[in-house]
Design a protein around this motif. Structure first.
Motif, PDB file in Angstrom:
ATOM      1  N   GLU A  15      66.211 125.477  39.727  1.00 21.62           N
ATOM      2  CA  GLU A  15      67.064 126.457  40.403  1.00 21.62           C
ATOM      3  C   GLU A  15      67.998 127.166  39.428  1.00 21.62           C
ATOM      4  O   GLU A  15      68.330 128.343  39.618  1.00 21.62           O
ATOM      5  CB  GLU A  15      67.864 125.773  41.510  1.00 21.62           C
TER       6      GLU A  15
ATOM      7  N   PRO B 126      59.668 122.219  41.467  1.00 21.91           N
ATOM      8  CA  PRO B 126      60.189 121.080  40.700  1.00 21.91           C
ATOM      9  C   PRO B 126      59.117 120.287  39.955  1.00 21.91           C
ATOM     10  O   PRO B 126      59.391 119.733  38.884  1.00 21.91           O
ATOM     11  CB  PRO B 126      60.861 120.208  41.775  1.00 21.91           C
TER      12      PRO B 126
ATOM     13  N   LYS C 283      64.685 119.645  40.474  1.00 20.03           N
ATOM     14  CA  LYS C 283      64.983 120.743  41.396  1.00 20.03           C
ATOM     15  C   LYS C 283      66.203 121.535  40.930  1.00 20.03           C
ATOM     16  O   LYS C 283      66.194 122.772  40.921  1.00 20.03           O
ATOM     17  CB  LYS C 283      65.225 120.168  42.796  1.00 20.03           C
TER      18      LYS C 283
ATOM     19  N   LYS D  96      61.202 127.681  41.389  1.00 20.12           N
ATOM     20  CA  LYS D  96      61.190 126.970  42.667  1.00 20.12           C
ATOM     21  C   LYS D  96      60.180 125.829  42.758  1.00 20.12           C
ATOM     22  O   LYS D  96      59.961 125.294  43.839  1.00 20.12           O
ATOM     23  CB  LYS D  96      60.904 127.968  43.804  1.00 20.12           C
TER      24      LYS D  96
END
Length: 381
Positions: free
Chosen positions: A57, A64, A53, A62
């Motif tokens: 980012e 993962p 994640k 967005k």
């Protein structure tokens, strides 16, 4: 410890919390991810997921599950190229690629008869996006470009190339080995379908960590198959991410270290890191010109490069320069072709190589001052 200026190869030192997190995980947990339902194993699962994640980012991604872990960026690139390219597919690439890309392409040329178009940059490493557009054929499957040269430091116009790829419905793979953690990379704004990264350079993570972000729906064939911790009755590789492209036990301790490294970057901010490295690079370009008989290759503008500067000094062998810097002055640089013979062909140093400065976030201005003094001293002795 001396002065370390080989950050283009691997960053050093790492933030203290990176090493500490690896030690603490190995002492207090040490379990495999995806291989157990007990509390410690579930904790490992969480740590791996959180790292996916955080990495996503960092690149404005967005999903993962589509952050695939590998052992390094070379594996990431092999995974993408071997998993996508088929017989007689055409690939467009730069004239600055690291052997992680170039050797893989040449091997596939021999094995699968793929076609390769190498777009020529100018002597400073600048690639004209128009030349990329002109290289596209009916059978072009993929455009693969390094984001910045590991020899000249030159930043490539990936936004413009990404737009060209999207317009022509061609997959776009970007090698961020020299830029991830230093430049702000937006996977969506730059129309990047596949982003390959390594953990041990400017992401400040440990060696043995890397990955591939899959921002497309293309059915990528796995590089390897085997245990994934789930669907064990099924005799074939699962067809969903990340399991499809991740077989075998993950380097969880390394991933935990990478997690802490990304947190360090987020705390410092990419903007702050890039600003400092750019100031150091500007200073180095200015000071190195004071060295007798020096020839600096590539752009002489810190806005056009990352912290990579290649040079030679008169007729002194590059390896000899680096050896003397180490032995006499305890300064660490790299000499040779830097695994990128195409870039050296471009600047006419394929037979002699160059000395390379790799500037990192933990370097200071006096490191550059001492390097300049040492380079002049070597010529006087």
């Amino acid at each position: 410890m001396g002065i370390y200026l080989d950050n283009a190869a691997t960053s050093y030192p790492k933030p203290n919390q990176v090493a500490k997190s690896i030690y603490e995980f190995m002492i207090n947990n040490g379990t495999s991810s995806g291989r157990g339902s007990y509390k410690m194993a579930m904790k490992s699962d969480f740590l791996v997921y959180e790292t996916r994640k955080l990495i996503g980012e960092l690149f404005n991604f967005k999903n993962p599950k589509n952050v695939i872990f590998t052992s390094n960026i070379t594996e990431s690139i092999n995974l993408a190229l071997r998993g996508i390219l088929k017989e007689h597919d055409h690939v467009v690439t730069s004239s600055l690629e690291h052997n992680a890309v170039w050797r893989c392409l040449k091997t596939l040329e021999k094995e699968r008869n793929i076609e390769i178009t190498k777009v020529r940059a100018d002597e400073y490493g600048y690639t004209n996006p128009i030349d990329v557009r002109k290289s596209i054929k009916e059978n072009t499957k993929l455009i693969v470009f390094t984001h910045a040269s590991n020899v000249l430091g030159t930043i490539q116009p990936i936004k413009e190339i990404g737009e060209i790829a999207k317009e022509n419905n061609i997959l776009f793979l970007v090698d961020t080995a020299q830029t991830a953690g230093v430049l702000d990379i937006n996977i969506k704004e730059n129309n990047i379908d596949l982003l390959a990264f390594t953990g041990h350079k400017s992401l400040f993570g440990p060696m043995g960590t890397g990955g591939l972000i899959v921002n497309c729906d293309y059915d990528i064939n796995p590089l390897k198959v085997g245990g994934t911790g789930g669907d064990s009755k099924y005799e074939y590789q699962p067809n969903y991410y990340p399991n499809k492209l991740e077989s075998g036990t993950l380097n969880v301790s390394g991933i935990v270290g990478l997690r802490e490294a990304i947190k360090f970057i987020n705390n410092e901010t990419i903007e702050k890191i890039h600003k400092k490295e750019k100031k150091l690079t500007s200073y180095a370009l200015k000071r190195l010109k004071e060295v007798k008989n020096i020839k600096i290759y590539g752009p002489q503008n810190e806005n056009d490069i990352v912290g990579v500067i290649s040079f030679n000094i008169g007729n002194i062998n590059a390896e000899k320069v680096v050896y003397n810097l180490d032995i006499k002055h305890n300064i660490m640089l790299r000499a040779g072709l830097h695994c990128s013979p195409n870039a050296h062909e471009l600047i006419g140093t394929k037979d002699i190589g160059t000395v390379r400065v790799g500037i990192g976030y933990f370097n200071e201005f006096n490191d550059i001052d001492k390097l300049v003094y040492a380079l002049n001293d070597i010529q006087n002795s």
